[in-house]
Design a protein around this motif. Structure first.
Motif, mmCIF file in Angstrom:
data_model
loop_
_atom_site.group_PDB
_atom_site.id
_atom_site.type_symbol
_atom_site.label_atom_id
_atom_site.label_comp_id
_atom_site.label_asym_id
_atom_site.label_seq_id
_atom_site.Cartn_x
_atom_site.Cartn_y
_atom_site.Cartn_z
ATOM 1 N N ASP A 86 0.776 -1.178 0.232
ATOM 2 C CA ASP A 86 0.212 -0.050 -0.021
ATOM 3 C C ASP A 86 0.920 1.202 -0.104
ATOM 4 O O ASP A 86 0.591 2.199 -0.608
ATOM 5 C CB ASP A 86 -0.883 -0.178 1.199
ATOM 6 C CG ASP A 86 -2.011 -1.093 1.176
ATOM 7 O OD1 ASP A 86 -2.207 -1.319 -0.153
ATOM 8 O OD2 ASP A 86 -2.754 -1.256 1.919
ATOM 9 N N ALA A 87 1.883 1.369 0.788
ATOM 10 C CA ALA A 87 2.714 2.478 0.783
ATOM 11 C C ALA A 87 3.362 2.653 -0.633
ATOM 12 O O ALA A 87 3.689 3.353 -0.971
ATOM 13 C CB ALA A 87 3.954 2.117 2.041
ATOM 14 N N GLY A 88 3.959 1.381 -1.113
ATOM 15 C CA GLY A 88 4.371 1.588 -2.493
ATOM 16 C C GLY A 88 3.729 1.837 -3.485
ATOM 17 O O GLY A 88 4.007 2.692 -4.520
ATOM 18 N N LEU A 89 2.157 1.569 -3.447
ATOM 19 C CA LEU A 89 1.328 2.222 -4.393
ATOM 20 C C LEU A 89 1.126 3.742 -4.511
ATOM 21 O O LEU A 89 0.893 4.413 -5.342
ATOM 22 C CB LEU A 89 -0.162 1.386 -4.206
ATOM 23 C CG LEU A 89 -1.116 1.784 -5.116
ATOM 24 C CD1 LEU A 89 -0.971 1.440 -6.561
ATOM 25 C CD2 LEU A 89 -2.522 1.101 -4.505
ATOM 26 N N ALA A 90 1.106 3.999 -2.962
ATOM 27 C CA ALA A 90 0.806 5.410 -2.866
ATOM 28 C C ALA A 90 2.110 6.470 -3.561
ATOM 29 O O ALA A 90 2.073 7.488 -4.068
ATOM 30 C CB ALA A 90 0.572 5.744 -1.484
ATOM 31 N N THR A 91 3.186 5.618 -3.253
ATOM 32 C CA THR A 91 4.301 6.304 -3.734
ATOM 33 C C THR A 91 4.449 6.320 -5.339
ATOM 34 O O THR A 91 4.507 7.352 -5.941
ATOM 35 C CB THR A 91 5.784 5.538 -3.223
ATOM 36 O OG1 THR A 91 5.586 5.679 -1.923
ATOM 37 C CG2 THR A 91 7.007 6.172 -3.825
ATOM 38 N N GLU A 92 4.164 5.141 -5.995
ATOM 39 C CA GLU A 92 3.944 5.233 -7.310
ATOM 40 C C GLU A 92 2.852 6.189 -7.950
ATOM 41 O O GLU A 92 3.096 7.001 -8.864
ATOM 42 C CB GLU A 92 3.742 3.513 -7.764
ATOM 43 C CG GLU A 92 3.396 3.678 -9.329
ATOM 44 C CD GLU A 92 4.323 4.251 -10.210
ATOM 45 O OE1 GLU A 92 4.107 4.671 -11.212
ATOM 46 O OE2 GLU A 92 5.869 4.067 -9.792
ATOM 47 N N LEU A 93 1.996 6.307 -7.184
ATOM 48 C CA LEU A 93 0.738 7.005 -7.923
ATOM 49 C C LEU A 93 1.131 8.416 -7.426
ATOM 50 O O LEU A 93 0.940 9.579 -8.623
ATOM 51 C CB LEU A 93 -0.563 6.825 -6.942
ATOM 52 C CG LEU A 93 -1.424 5.590 -7.279
ATOM 53 C CD1 LEU A 93 -2.400 5.489 -6.438
ATOM 54 C CD2 LEU A 93 -1.573 5.181 -8.587
ATOM 55 N N ALA A 119 12.359 6.261 -11.360
ATOM 56 C CA ALA A 119 12.546 6.351 -9.916
ATOM 57 C C ALA A 119 13.908 6.059 -9.462
ATOM 58 O O ALA A 119 14.426 4.957 -9.763
ATOM 59 C CB ALA A 119 11.515 5.282 -9.095
ATOM 60 N N PRO A 120 14.442 6.850 -8.749
ATOM 61 C CA PRO A 120 16.066 6.590 -8.313
ATOM 62 C C PRO A 120 16.168 5.588 -7.322
ATOM 63 O O PRO A 120 14.938 5.558 -6.278
ATOM 64 C CB PRO A 120 16.574 7.879 -7.757
ATOM 65 C CG PRO A 120 15.218 8.726 -7.184
ATOM 66 C CD PRO A 120 14.031 8.040 -8.163
ATOM 67 N N SER A 121 17.167 4.645 -7.012
ATOM 68 C CA SER A 121 17.225 3.859 -5.917
ATOM 69 C C SER A 121 17.789 4.514 -4.858
ATOM 70 O O SER A 121 18.395 5.634 -4.857
ATOM 71 C CB SER A 121 18.400 2.836 -6.345
ATOM 72 O OG SER A 121 19.598 3.458 -6.481
#
Length: 451
Positions: free
Chosen positions: A40-47, A185-187
């Motif tokens: 969910d955190a990854g999704l919010a970041t991607e969006l 997206a940078p590492s």
């Protein structure tokens, strides 16, 4: 799909557009407040980041689909549509879910009257994939630069500035690679403060910085917390910029150093660790009280006192004589578009003259505060020539007793591997890092020494 993740993205994008918030600072707080973790955190970041990176392209698509300028769309509806368009064209979210969830969000945020409009627009967007939309938009572009801007979602003025920066090295043919890197997206890159922390044995060392590393994955927060601030998240380019100043010549015990524009404090922490190891003392300055507190937090893990003043750097520099000064000047931020994608839409060409004038004044004040033999590092997270080469040239023209050092050689001497740093067309010693070539922010580094 997590509704909470969508609302976090929506609230962050709204704040970026309405309050000039910085997504990289606000988003982690919003994620924590919503209690998101894992996917969910990854999704919010991607969006959030995906939408902000591609905003210009998505606006052009929405204008076609809505058959009206995006300025004529309610701002909150526009933000929801931008996030919905990103889901439709650049993620694996099923189209029906992207449309239905976005329409539901519009209904809750704005009202039922806007939901029908949002539904119609998104269904038109879903009729083509991203490449088909870009091809359609490119057919009406008025210039090659406008076509590049639509494809890579950069304002035309930024594209031209980046091309000039690359051309100064004879590398204008790398422009599209640079634009693509800005949208990747940078590492997460980290640093272990020299002499105070060790790089974890299971980490991967960064290719250039001797104090940089990357974790195998996961949230770096626990590692940072456990290290008491001696391990931190920091771009490799920032590490190299700080080390270029501290290691360009041997440190003599008792040297006085100054970080003139210190916030948020990552480079300050590296300077403090290096000063501690060499027997130097460090002072820092940051005009904004809120940002000065970030600097204090940043150096808290270094066992030495680093006083942080809150003054105009043009005045503060004259309150002493220093052997090394870092001027990490306020700039357009065009070198950090991977991490702060909204900067490309927030800044305008008219901002550059005012910024470059301030940069000249800050650097001039710094060189006036140098002791004989002292060195100032002028650093910007921008490759714009007016903010880099132009500023240094103006200061060299108006200040006697200065010489420019070879910053490319200084960076190469610090780096743990060969660094591709072509000579500058103006004959200067400036070192320019690039995301597509070095995997760093586009950091410009110049070194000036008082004779």
């Amino acid at each position: 799909m997590s509704g909470s993740a969508r609302w976090v993205a929506f609230d962050t994008v709204r704040a970026v557009h309405t309050s000039d918030a910085y997504a990289n600072l606000l988003l982690p707080r919003e994620i924590a407040k919503a209690g998101l973790s894992g996917p969910d955190a990854g999704l919010a970041t991607e969006l959030t980041y995906g939408t902000l990176r591609r905003e210009g392209t998505y606006d052009a698509i929405l204008a076609r689909a809505a058959q009206r300028p995006v300025d004529a769309i309610d701002p909150a509806v526009r933000d929801a549509l931008l996030i919905g368009t990103h889901q439709l064209l650049a993620t694996r979210v099923p189209p029906h879910a992207a449309v239905n969830e976005t329409v539901r969000q519009v209904r809750q945020a704005v009202g039922k009257s806007a939901s029908g409009f949002a539904n119609a627009v998104l269904r038109r967007v879903s009729e083509r994939d991203l490449e088909s939309w870009i091809s359609l938009l490119e057919a009406d572009a008025r210039s090659d630069d406008e076509r590049l801007g639509l494809r890579h979602s950069h304002p035309v003025w930024v594209i031209r500035a980046l091309r000039r920066g690359l051309a100064a090295e004879g590398r204008a043919d790398e422009l599209e690679a640079l634009l693509a890197a800005d949208n990747a997206a940078p590492s997460v890159t980290m640093t272990a403060l020299p002499g105070l922390a060790d790089i974890p044995v299971d980490a991967t060392r960064t290719p250039l910085s001797p104090i940089g590393f990357r974790l195998a994955g996961g949230d770096p927060g626990p590692v940072v917390t456990a290290a008491g601030g001696r391990i931190r998240v920091q771009d490799e380019g920032s590490q190299l910029a700080a080390l270029a100043l501290t290691r360009v010549m041997p440190v003599r015990a008792g040297e006085r150093w100054l970080d003139l524009c210190a916030a948020p404090g990552g480079k300050t922490a590296v300077l403090a660790a290096e000063a501690l190891a060499g027997g130097a003392v460090l002072e820092a300055n940051e005009l904004s009280p809120a940002r000065a507190s970030l600097v204090r937090d940043s150096v808290a893990g270094v066992p030495m006192e680093v006083p942080v003043s809150e003054e105009d750097g043009r005045v503060r520099a004259g309150r002493g004589r220093y052997d090394r000064i870092l001027v990490d000047a306020p700039c357009t931020g065009l070198g950090a578009l991977r991490r702060r994608p909204e900067a490309r839409w927030r800044k305008q060409p008219a901002d550059v003259p005012e910024l470059s004038s301030l940069q000249v004044e800050l650097l001039s004040a710094a060189v006036d505060a140098l002791t004989p033999g002292g060195v100032v590092a002028y650093v910007t997270c921008s490759p714009h020539l007016a903010e880099t080469a132009g500023v240094v040239a103006e200061v060299l023209r108006t200040r006697d007793g200065l010489e420019e050092l070879d910053a490319r050689a200084a960076v190469s001497a610090v780096a743990t591997a060969s660094v591709d740093l072509p000579a500058q067309a103006d004959g200067s010693g400036r070192a320019q890092l690039w995301p597509h070539r070095h995997g760093t922010d586009a950091m410009s580094i110049s070194l000036l020494r008082r004779r």
